[in-house]
Enzyme design. Structure first.
Site, PDB file in Angstrom:
ATOM      1  N   GLN A   1      -4.762  -1.590   9.569  1.00 36.95           N
ATOM      2  CA  GLN A   1      -4.309  -2.709   8.774  1.00 36.95           C
ATOM      3  C   GLN A   1      -5.476  -4.200   9.445  1.00 36.95           C
ATOM      4  OE1 GLN A   1      -2.725  -3.621   6.024  1.00 36.95           O
ATOM      5  NE2 GLN A   1      -4.479  -5.430   6.149  1.00 36.95           N
TER       6      GLN A   1
ATOM      7  N   ASP B   1     -11.132   3.056   4.468  1.00 34.71           N
ATOM      8  CA  ASP B   1     -11.721   1.110   3.594  1.00 34.71           C
ATOM      9  C   ASP B   1     -13.047   1.384   3.447  1.00 34.71           C
ATOM     10  OD1 ASP B   1      -9.187  -0.452   3.062  1.00 34.71           O
ATOM     11  OD2 ASP B   1      -8.949  -0.489   5.664  1.00 34.71           O
TER      12      ASP B   1
ATOM     13  N   LYS C   1       1.072  -1.384   0.102  1.00 39.90           N
ATOM     14  CA  LYS C   1      -0.683  -0.203   0.310  1.00 39.90           C
ATOM     15  C   LYS C   1       0.759   1.014   0.318  1.00 39.90           C
ATOM     16  CE  LYS C   1      -3.402  -2.174   2.275  1.00 39.90           C
ATOM     17  NZ  LYS C   1      -5.016  -3.412   2.905  1.00 39.90           N
TER      18      LYS C   1
END
Ligand code: NDP
Length: 305
Positions: A96, A119, A52
């Site tokens: 994460q 997200d 990422k």
């Protein structure tokens, strides 16, 4: 011959379209900013985060990594999130997953500012998805919709069957297909007659995390198959069966001792209209959509047109 839906090509298209938007923001105000929170030392999470950060670098997005220890508490993580929420130069915050067991993941997600939730997991954004209102969408199912759109696969009025009902893939996938006017069925571990449900699908999305679980005989001729699953296979006999139509991959398995397969049997797809390969189908899209959510957040926050 079935059409192969190439996720790497779609990823390239998405990133190419984002690049001038990033340049425009950078020239006018500042680069988009993404905070990445990586707790502890889970090796798989470290690889995801590295990829990422790398994608941010290639696109000119400013990224900052925060690495609280494995022993972090829910309260400490929330304090960090609050600091990041308050930072004007950060447009997105990615935590994460998975988090260590002592941390209440849902509480941490709820502490994110919904506008920085790139997200798309915050309950506010889940509500926006259900109501079909603008907002960041979960990246993997959003990538699937992009792929279907860019390959011109019609969804309106089609029967879509989604295998799996997780909060990050199955449920948002089903909702996005519904918003595209498909008739949607969601299947899970309690579904009776899974093959029968799958056989009704014009569009079959498999997201259950079981290697080659879906057989070719469950898929109707002419269907489009989206395989979200990523499963590592190390058993030589299983690999020999799964890769019986892919001698190059089988040779690579014998060299490396493992291979990645999806949730759909990869050698039983001759009769379908189109399918996503594993690897190289849905996988490359998730990070591309994370970048898209980050750029869109920066544009909203900086008032770009
Ligand atoms: P989860 O484990 O959270 O959910 C799995 C779902 O599949 C559950 O709803 C479960 O049902 C259902 N399921 C499991 N076994 C069966 C079965 N035998 N029959 C019917 N349904 C079943 O997984 P995720 O949604 O997080 O991920 C699914 C897969 O997608 C994994 O392989 C994962 O690695 C991959 N993935 C890929 C991504 C990418 O970028 N390509 C991103 C995210 C995930 P129930 O709810 O009843 O338990």
């Amino acid at each position: 011959m079935p059409k192969i839906l190439d996720g790497k090509w779609v990823r390239g298209e998405i990133l190419n379209e984002l690049a001038p938007r990033v340049q425009k923001l950078t020239a006018a105000k500042r680069p988009p900013g993404l905070a990445v929170v990586l707790v502890g030392d889970n090796p798989a999470s470290a690889i995801y985060v590295r990829n990422k950060v790398q994608a941010c670098r290639e696109l000119g997005i400013h990224s900052e990594k925060f690495t609280p220890p494995e022993s972090v508490t829910t309260a400490e993580l929330i304090a960090l999130i609050q600091q990041l929420n308050a930072r004007p130069d950060l447009d997105g915050i990615l935590v994460q997953m998975p988090l260590p067991p002592q941390v209440d993941s849902q509480t941490v997600i709820a502490a994110l500012s919904p506008e920085k939730d790139v997200d798309g997991f915050h309950p506010f954004n889940t509500g926006a998805l259900v109501a079909n209102r603008p907002g960041p969408r979960p990246c993997t199912p959003a990538g699937v919709i992009e792929l279907l759109r860019r390959y011109g696969i019609p969804l309106r009025g089609k029967r879509a069957v989604v295998l799996g009902r997780s909060d990050i893939v199955g449920k948002p996938m089903a909702m996005m297909l519904l918003h595209q006017h498909a008739t949607v069925t969601i299947c899970h571990s309690n579904t009776q007659d899974l093959p029968g449900e799958c056989l009704r699908a014009d569009i079959l999305v498999a997201a259950i995390g079981r290697a080659a679980f879906v057989r070719g005989s469950w898929i109707r001729p002419g269907a489009t198959v989206i395989d979200v699953g990523i499963n590592r296979v190390t058993d030589a006999r299983l690999a020999a069966d799964l890769l019986r139509n892919a001698p190059d991959r089988l040779a690579a398995f014998h060299k490396n001792g493992s291979t990645l397969v999806g949730d759909v049997h990869p050698s039983e797809l001759e009769h379908v209209y189109a399918y996503t390969p594993v690897p190289g189908g849905v996988g490359p899209l998730t990070i591309a959509m994370l970048m898209a959510n980050t750029v869109a957040s920066a544009e909203r926050r900086l008032g770009a047109d």
